[in-house]
Structure formats: C-alpha cells, structure tokens
Design a protein around this motif. Structure first.
Motif, short mmCIF file in Angstrom:
data_model
loop_
_atom_site.label_atom_id
_atom_site.label_comp_id
_atom_site.label_asym_id
_atom_site.label_seq_id
_atom_site.Cartn_x
_atom_site.Cartn_y
_atom_site.Cartn_z
N THR A 162 1.09 -1.25 0.03
CA THR A 162 0.26 -0.06 -0.04
C THR A 162 1.04 1.17 0.17
OG1 THR A 162 -0.20 0.14 2.37
CG2 THR A 162 -1.95 -1.04 0.99
N VAL A 163 0.31 2.34 -0.64
CA VAL A 163 1.11 3.53 -0.85
C VAL A 163 0.28 4.53 -0.06
CG1 VAL A 163 2.35 5.17 -2.36
CG2 VAL A 163 2.20 2.80 -2.93
N TRP A 164 0.85 5.48 0.90
CA TRP A 164 0.10 6.56 1.49
C TRP A 164 0.79 7.60 1.38
CZ3 TRP A 164 -4.29 5.32 4.48
CH2 TRP A 164 -4.82 4.05 4.39
N GLU A 165 0.21 8.90 1.20
CA GLU A 165 0.81 10.27 1.19
C GLU A 165 0.51 11.02 2.50
OE1 GLU A 165 0.70 12.74 -2.67
OE2 GLU A 165 -0.76 13.66 -1.32
N LEU A 166 1.93 11.42 2.92
CA LEU A 166 1.92 12.44 4.28
C LEU A 166 1.32 13.75 3.86
CD1 LEU A 166 2.48 12.48 7.22
CD2 LEU A 166 4.95 13.48 6.31
N ARG A 167 0.25 14.10 4.19
CA ARG A 167 -0.66 15.35 3.73
C ARG A 167 -0.25 16.30 4.93
NH1 ARG A 167 -5.10 14.70 0.26
NH2 ARG A 167 -4.14 13.57 -1.39
N SER A 168 0.03 16.05 6.16
CA SER A 168 0.26 16.87 7.22
C SER A 168 1.19 16.04 8.15
CB SER A 168 -1.10 17.45 7.72
OG SER A 168 -1.58 16.62 8.67
N PRO A 169 1.66 16.71 9.17
CA PRO A 169 2.52 15.84 10.12
C PRO A 169 1.68 14.75 10.90
CG PRO A 169 2.64 18.27 10.63
CD PRO A 169 1.63 18.15 9.44
N ALA A 170 0.30 14.64 10.83
CA ALA A 170 -0.32 13.46 11.61
C ALA A 170 -1.58 13.02 10.70
CB ALA A 170 -0.93 13.90 12.87
N GLU A 171 -1.53 13.28 9.14
CA GLU A 171 -2.44 12.88 8.40
C GLU A 171 -1.81 12.14 7.14
OE1 GLU A 171 -6.02 15.49 7.81
OE2 GLU A 171 -5.05 15.49 5.66
N MET A 172 -2.29 10.80 6.96
CA MET A 172 -1.81 10.01 5.73
C MET A 172 -2.83 9.85 4.85
SD MET A 172 1.43 9.46 6.51
CE MET A 172 1.83 7.84 5.37
N HIS A 173 -2.81 9.88 3.63
CA HIS A 173 -3.98 9.69 2.72
C HIS A 173 -3.49 8.51 1.83
CE1 HIS A 173 -6.31 10.93 -1.04
NE2 HIS A 173 -6.99 11.42 -0.03
N PHE A 174 -4.62 7.81 1.60
CA PHE A 174 -4.33 6.59 0.83
C PHE A 174 -4.26 6.91 -0.50
CE2 PHE A 174 -6.33 3.09 -1.68
CZ PHE A 174 -5.52 2.00 -1.30
N ILE A 175 -3.06 6.10 -1.25
CA ILE A 175 -2.80 6.41 -2.77
C ILE A 175 -3.41 5.24 -3.51
CG2 ILE A 175 -1.12 6.81 -4.47
CD1 ILE A 175 -1.73 9.19 -2.62
N THR A 176 -2.94 4.06 -3.01
CA THR A 176 -3.22 2.84 -3.71
C THR A 176 -2.73 1.44 -3.00
OG1 THR A 176 -3.27 1.87 -6.35
CG2 THR A 176 -1.00 2.62 -5.22
N ALA A 177 -3.36 0.47 -3.54
CA ALA A 177 -2.95 -1.19 -3.08
C ALA A 177 -2.68 -1.72 -4.26
CB ALA A 177 -4.14 -1.52 -2.36
N VAL A 178 -1.39 -2.53 -4.28
CA VAL A 178 -1.09 -3.42 -5.11
C VAL A 178 -0.86 -4.92 -4.63
CG1 VAL A 178 0.70 -3.58 -7.00
CG2 VAL A 178 0.11 -1.60 -6.30
N PRO A 179 -1.33 -5.60 -5.48
CA PRO A 179 -0.95 -7.25 -4.95
C PRO A 179 0.24 -7.54 -4.91
CG PRO A 179 -2.54 -7.22 -6.76
CD PRO A 179 -2.24 -5.83 -6.77
N LEU A 180 0.94 -8.04 -3.88
CA LEU A 180 2.26 -8.30 -3.56
C LEU A 180 2.50 -9.76 -3.89
CD1 LEU A 180 5.10 -6.90 -2.48
CD2 LEU A 180 4.30 -7.66 -0.12
N THR A 181 3.28 -9.86 -5.04
CA THR A 181 3.58 -11.15 -5.67
C THR A 181 4.66 -11.90 -5.67
OG1 THR A 181 3.77 -10.27 -7.81
CG2 THR A 181 1.41 -10.94 -7.40
#
Length: 113
Positions: A93-112
């Motif tokens: 999973t990939v998350w973007e740091l939007r503020s010091p205490a806020e993570m915003h979901f970007i995407t999920a990818v099967p880990l193969t």
C-alpha cells in the motif's frame, strides 16, 4: 524524514475503493478488484476493505519513506492483512503524508514476490 509522531489520521477516499479497487469493470483497476474480491472483499462492504488497508499500514510499519520529485512524501508498506475469508492477503500500500499527522491512501497493489 521521520514518521508521524503521536496519533495519525488515515484517510481513504470512498471512490478510490468503490470505483477503482473493487470495480471489476475499471480499465486499470479490474485486476486489483479480482484479486481483492477473490479474498472475500466485496463492493457492498467498502468499510471492510478500508479498515483492512489501515490495519495493513499499521501492522507493517514503519514502511519505506519516499520523497517524489513532485508532491508530498509517501510511505510504502509491504506485508499481509487478514481478509474476510480468513486468508492472509499479501499487499503493498502507498500512503501520502498530507500533514504531520495525516496519511492519505494512494493505492494498493497485490504483492506477488
């Protein structure tokens, strides 16, 4: 860059799940939908996948921090999360740091690997 300290708010846009990750008809997301649906995640239960994505990040932290040339810093988490059918789902999973205490979901990818 250091990880957020203290409580973190994890944000996931509903359409990211309903229109992309669990949409078997999406031109780019259909393979992800088939993968996730195969583990028991369902379009009619979006909150289940949302909770699993947050649990995935929390359980597989601290993750790898990336600072792209443009945009906010991101964290990549790799590992498993328990699916509705009881199996362990390997994901990145990939998350973007939007503020010091806020993570915003970007995407999920099967880990193969």
């Amino acid at each position: 860059m250091t990880p957020p300290q203290g409580p973190v708010t994890w944000l996931i846009d509903g359409p990211k799940i309903s229109a992309y990750l669990l949409n078997a008809d999406h031109p780019r997301g259909s393979s992800k939908a088939k993968y996730l649906i195969g583990f028991g995640f369902a379009p009619e239960a979006l909150g289940v996948l949302a909770a699993a994505l947050v649990t995935h990040a929390l359980s597989n932290g601290p993750g790898v921090r990336m600072v792209p040339p443009k945009g906010a810093p991101r964290s990549v988490f790799e590992g498993t999360v328990t699916a509705p059918d009881g199996r362990e789902v390997p994901l990145r999973t990939v998350w973007e740091l939007r503020s010091p205490a806020e993570m915003h979901f970007i995407t999920a990818v099967p880990l193969t690997r």
